[in-house]
Design a protein around this motif. Sequence first.
Motif, short mmCIF file in Angstrom:
data_model
loop_
_atom_site.label_atom_id
_atom_site.label_comp_id
_atom_site.label_asym_id
_atom_site.label_seq_id
_atom_site.Cartn_x
_atom_site.Cartn_y
_atom_site.Cartn_z
N SER A 103 0.76 -1.18 0.02
CA SER A 103 -0.02 0.08 0.07
C SER A 103 0.98 1.10 -0.17
O SER A 103 0.48 2.35 -0.68
CB SER A 103 -0.83 0.16 1.16
N ASP A 125 -6.07 -1.70 -4.91
CA ASP A 125 -5.51 -2.24 -3.76
C ASP A 125 -6.56 -3.06 -3.13
O ASP A 125 -7.53 -2.36 -2.22
CB ASP A 125 -4.93 -1.12 -2.81
N GLU A 126 -6.32 -4.46 -3.12
CA GLU A 126 -7.16 -5.43 -2.59
C GLU A 126 -8.68 -5.02 -2.90
O GLU A 126 -9.34 -4.81 -1.90
CB GLU A 126 -7.03 -5.55 -1.06
N GLY A 147 -3.30 -2.71 6.57
CA GLY A 147 -4.57 -3.11 6.57
C GLY A 147 -4.73 -4.50 7.23
O GLY A 147 -5.56 -4.55 8.08
N GLN A 187 -7.15 1.02 -0.51
CA GLN A 187 -7.18 -0.38 0.26
C GLN A 187 -9.05 -0.48 0.92
O GLN A 187 -9.51 -1.36 0.71
CB GLN A 187 -6.27 -0.85 1.46
#
Lengths: 502, 324
Positions: A48, A170-171, A406, A90
């Motif tokens: 990230s 991001d994810e 995260g 994220q």
Amino acid sequence: MSNPNDEIIRLEGICKNFPGVQALKNVDFCLRKGEIHALVGENGAGKSTLIKVMTGVERFDEGKITYDGKEIVIRSPQHAQNIGISTVYQEVNLCSNISVAENLLLGREPRKLGCIDWKAMNKRAKAIMQDLDVDIDVTQPLGSFSTAIQQIAAIARALEISSPKVLILDEPTSSLDAHESNLIFKVMRKLCSAGVGIIFITHFIKQVYEISDRITVLRNGKLVATHETASLPTIQLISEMIGHSLAEYDEMKKSEFVVNHKKALLEAKELGRKGMVEPFDLELHAGEVVGLAGLLGSGRTEVVKVLFGIDEPDNGCLIVDDQLIKKHSPFEMIMHGVALCPEDRKASGIVGDLTIRENIILAIQARLGWFKFLSKQKQYEIANKYIKMLNIATPSSDQLVKNLSGGNQQKVILARWLATDPKMLLLDEPTRGIDVGTKAEIQKLVINLATEGMGCVFISSELEEVMRTSHRVVVMREHEKVTEFAGEVSEREIMQAMAGGE
Amino acid sequence: MQKIKSFLLKNGPLLATVAIFILVYAIGAQLYPTMKKPQVFFNLFINNGSLLIISIGMTMTVIMGGIDLSVGAMIALTSVASAALLQKNADPVFVMVLMLLMGTALGFVMGCIIHYLKVEAFVVTLMGQFFARGMAYVINESSITIKNEFYNYLALTKINLPFFEKAYVYIPTLAGIVLLIFTFILLSSTRFGRTVYAIGNNEQSALLMGLPVARTKLIVYSFSGFCSALAGIVFSISLLSGYGGYGQSMEMDAIASVVIGGTALTGGTGTVLGTLFGVLINGIIVSILQFNGTLTSWWTRIGVGALTLIFIGIQSLFYVKKKD
Ligand SMILES: Nc1ncnc2c1ncn2[C@@H]1O[C@H](COP(=O)(O)OP(=O)(O)OP(=O)(O)O)[C@@H](O)[C@H]1O
Ligand SMILES: [Mg+2]
């Protein structure tokens, strides 16, 4: 396929320090036109942070960025957007109070006489969402939709706001089920055939292989390597990510669970709540892991919410430890030795401005009452124990939780509830956003806790994981318990039950 | 049915405010029949002109998740400064423009400190309040009377209203109304306005969405400064004097009006229309007490305080409902 000479963005020798942490050490990275580039690594590896450097959220200390052949300095997320780098961060980072349409289009909304042209805007937003196969009322506030829809809205915005050359995700799939992930993959493929370069971060190894052209692995803030996906075996990928091979991943076996004929720890009879979950029966014995399987929105979370008294049931009864629960409330349940590790860490639980230690002891403290203090020393002891047990990547237990990556925040929440030493543990997606290594650790942990006599309810979107850890699998569909499997059962059978029909 | 329900949920706090206003007005009219005259209603606008103006600025600030405690003191500073300048025979229009510029500039400076130095808005605007109040007394410790033809003209010219016999307002009263309409459109249907709501919900998200957070924050605090200077001008016109003690704790009345009007102090929701009714409720309580004549003005405070509490209660109720 991408052409090696078609580089859009290249990062060289990027270093980034946070107080006490070197998040990035001399990282090189490059993205080509029309490729999907997976960025993988353990929690806290720096994924990230690399993204944030690339999009101007954080300044880097050393290094250089070349974009479209020219060296540039990216000043802010807005600047990044203007030059064609769009990002979905994220955590869903939109505003829940304004409408979906505004979330999609604010910043480049259609205007009439200087004012927003609502009709055109809503129409356009509707069309954008329909393009992604989502048909919703876009005039409703974003907050009234599920996380999945919000996630898709976030991607839609990233696409809409500037026809990007670089799209960073991001994810994006961490809270989506297989069907919804496929929706997103479809969009991704469409975009990359149009020449957009996509950076895709995920902890799902399967998805990495499914969609990416190249893979870059980060470990402890350092670049390990960049590979062509096609020529990289999974085993090697995993060992590059965690720095050693993942032998225990395969060795793991669930403890033998023998139904002892003692009474169940927890017994729900016809428990239900209108509009949330149809009445269901559930038993949880000491030493047992019960898995809850089901598609997203099938009512898994609702089951534990009703069990834990967050939403008061309006039907049936709940017996815990031979006592009939009269007043349904989380406090009551905690007092009966039940703990719930909630699904959405941002909304329900994590206090970003407190330290890891404070976050972990929060629930124990609540259980002790506010007047009995745990000594500082004891607090540190507990915090450090769980930091070690769950492998939380941090310089110390005094780090503020908001500065954690995260996945590590997720671990802190888990630690908080483990620390209360519960007899029954309800885990709602405890492994979301957690890297493969730790995922295995957490599964092992759950199994170990069960062996020690705890009863666990385990929710996960990954069926494989549910099957590996649980002795019994309860299948939910459309807010109803449809069936329950015990003993040997094949993945296909469960999937069929989840989807319904034959 | 579903539509009605969602409309009610969406506009609940606003409707509650309007309902309470009507209720209080009706009770007042029952007790004191003179209150049935339309002019009593328009007097609410005349008497609360400056409060309305600062409350409008405050609404925008609060929706954005901020607060501006300097507005009351800014009224005092503006009134004294303009009175002092007019005493020296400065051109009245020039004075007004200068005051508006000064207010905007002070708001801008506070906005810069809040945004770039990341100091709490509460602290910065409290300092702004001390500064403005202090400066007002530095300029002149006692009250200065304004003897200016243009100001007199503005203060005394009645504008007769259509449809109502013998109903009138003064020219400065219109300032608040125009500002209200302007702000309403600004907040509800411009990019800038919607950005204010987005920031109020989650500043970090707004930033990551690529919205111009810095610019918006600066504009909002400048706007609040502008409003308080405008309110100061209206105030000095209506009293035809300037004094450092004016507008004492008026920022609190403004905040109360904003909250009663359905804007949540946590930011992200609210309308200026609600604020208008918040101000009117404030005004109607004062009027009733004046008609009564035996109660002290402190009852206003108690009434407004109680109402504010009730409204915070109503809001959180709606909030809980919405979450379901
Ligand atoms: N603002 C900050 N202050 C201090 N440390 C930070 C900050 N942001 C990130 N870090 C640290 O930098 C490291 C890298 O974090 P990063 O968020 O990039 O990890 P990640 O690879 O995205 O992990 P995850 O998969 O869990 O999201 C972590 O050790 C984290 O604690
Ligand atoms: Mg991350």
